[in-house]
Design an enzyme around this catalytic site. Sequence first.
Site, PDB file in Angstrom:
ATOM      1  CG  HIS A  18      13.976 -17.808 -15.488  1.00 51.92           C
ATOM      2  ND1 HIS A  18      15.307 -17.983 -15.770  1.00 51.92           N
ATOM      3  CD2 HIS A  18      13.487 -17.004 -16.476  1.00 51.92           C
ATOM      4  CE1 HIS A  18      15.620 -17.339 -16.896  1.00 51.92           C
ATOM      5  NE2 HIS A  18      14.536 -16.720 -17.332  1.00 51.92           N
ATOM      6  CE  LYS A  42      19.235 -16.916 -28.113  1.00 50.27           C
ATOM      7  NZ  LYS A  42      18.079 -16.076 -27.801  1.00 50.27           N
ATOM      8  NE  ARG A  92      13.049  -9.971 -19.007  1.00 50.36           N
ATOM      9  CZ  ARG A  92      13.806 -10.686 -19.826  1.00 50.36           C
ATOM     10  NH1 ARG A  92      14.946 -11.191 -19.402  1.00 50.36           N
ATOM     11  NH2 ARG A  92      13.443 -10.889 -21.072  1.00 50.36           N
ATOM     12  CB  SER A 129      19.800 -16.061 -18.883  1.00 45.62           C
ATOM     13  OG  SER A 129      18.694 -16.676 -18.269  1.00 45.62           O
TER      14      SER A 129
HETATM   15  P1  ADP Z   1      13.565 -15.876 -23.846  1.00 41.26           P
HETATM   16  O1  ADP Z   1      14.816 -16.061 -24.647  1.00 41.26           O
HETATM   17  O2  ADP Z   1      12.381 -16.621 -24.377  1.00 41.26           O
HETATM   18  O3  ADP Z   1      13.230 -14.469 -23.458  1.00 41.26           O
HETATM   19  P2  ADP Z   1      14.410 -16.242 -21.106  1.00 41.26           P
HETATM   20  O4  ADP Z   1      14.975 -17.486 -20.545  1.00 41.26           O
HETATM   21  O5  ADP Z   1      15.274 -15.039 -21.157  1.00 41.26           O
HETATM   22  O6  ADP Z   1      13.899 -16.684 -22.526  1.00 41.26           O
HETATM   23  O7  ADP Z   1      13.062 -15.864 -20.358  1.00 41.26           O
HETATM   24  C1  ADP Z   1      11.981 -16.734 -20.312  1.00 41.26           C
HETATM   25  C2  ADP Z   1      10.777 -16.004 -19.755  1.00 41.26           C
HETATM   26  O8  ADP Z   1      11.030 -15.583 -18.426  1.00 41.26           O
HETATM   27  C3  ADP Z   1      10.389 -14.742 -20.519  1.00 41.26           C
HETATM   28  O9  ADP Z   1       8.987 -14.612 -20.487  1.00 41.26           O
HETATM   29  C4  ADP Z   1      11.027 -13.639 -19.708  1.00 41.26           C
HETATM   30  O10 ADP Z   1      10.347 -12.412 -19.860  1.00 41.26           O
HETATM   31  C5  ADP Z   1      10.844 -14.184 -18.315  1.00 41.26           C
HETATM   32  N1  ADP Z   1      11.844 -13.627 -17.401  1.00 41.26           N
HETATM   33  C6  ADP Z   1      13.174 -13.591 -17.580  1.00 41.26           C
HETATM   34  N2  ADP Z   1      13.781 -12.991 -16.526  1.00 41.26           N
HETATM   35  C7  ADP Z   1      12.799 -12.656 -15.660  1.00 41.26           C
HETATM   36  C8  ADP Z   1      12.773 -11.965 -14.401  1.00 41.26           C
HETATM   37  N3  ADP Z   1      13.871 -11.500 -13.828  1.00 41.26           N
HETATM   38  N4  ADP Z   1      11.584 -11.801 -13.794  1.00 41.26           N
HETATM   39  C9  ADP Z   1      10.442 -12.248 -14.389  1.00 41.26           C
HETATM   40  N5  ADP Z   1      10.396 -12.872 -15.578  1.00 41.26           N
HETATM   41  C10 ADP Z   1      11.557 -13.081 -16.220  1.00 41.26           C
END
Ligand code: ADP
Length: 164
Positions: A18, A42, A92, A129
């Site tokens: 992130h 959730k 990703r 996450s």
């Molecule tokens: P969501 O539940 O909306 O997917 P996340 O917190 O998992 O929320 O992710 C938020 C955003 O960050 C999404 O666009 C996700 O693809 C991106 N993201 C998550 N992990 C990574 C990573 N390791 N590298 C790049 N982008 C990421």
Amino acid sequence: MGSTAFYAGSFDPVTVGHIDIVRRAASLFDVVVVGVGVNPSKRGWFSPEQRVELFQSALHDAGLHAKFVVFSGLAVTAAADAGATVLLRGLRGPGDIDMELRNAAGNRDLAEFETLWLAADPRWSFVSSSLVKEIASCSGDVSRYVPAAALRAIEAHLQTPGSG
Ligand code: ADP
């Protein structure tokens, strides 16, 4: 008017992936607004306020800056309220594409919002996450995958009775 991107997600908790997206977006947009989405069905490990705090602290340590909003409901509504013109997401891998394409089409149809994706840094493309929480729950070392404050929060969470 400057360009503002809205970067929505759960961020439960923030990871190095992130932070990398915000770092790269900072050179593309005048303002990055991080939207911490609240999904009532959730329950995460961290409250929305804590997620903001952990993300903010990591950006501060990295010398970066973003605005923050907590929102429930549609990302496009929160993005419009924040004055953003673009939705920003990270990609990703192929597993993300199907849902991202559908969301992007929906957001254009609903609110004429465009979505831009940044390809994840290959070093961190496996980091999410949920994976971090899974590894940490099994006593694995996640210190490379999350910023310092998030690591402390994960440790504190795991020491709380009934957590997991
Ligand atoms: P969501 O539940 O909306 O997917 P996340 O917190 O998992 O929320 O992710 C938020 C955003 O960050 C999404 O666009 C996700 O693809 C991106 N993201 C998550 N992990 C990574 C990573 N390791 N590298 C790049 N982008 C990421």
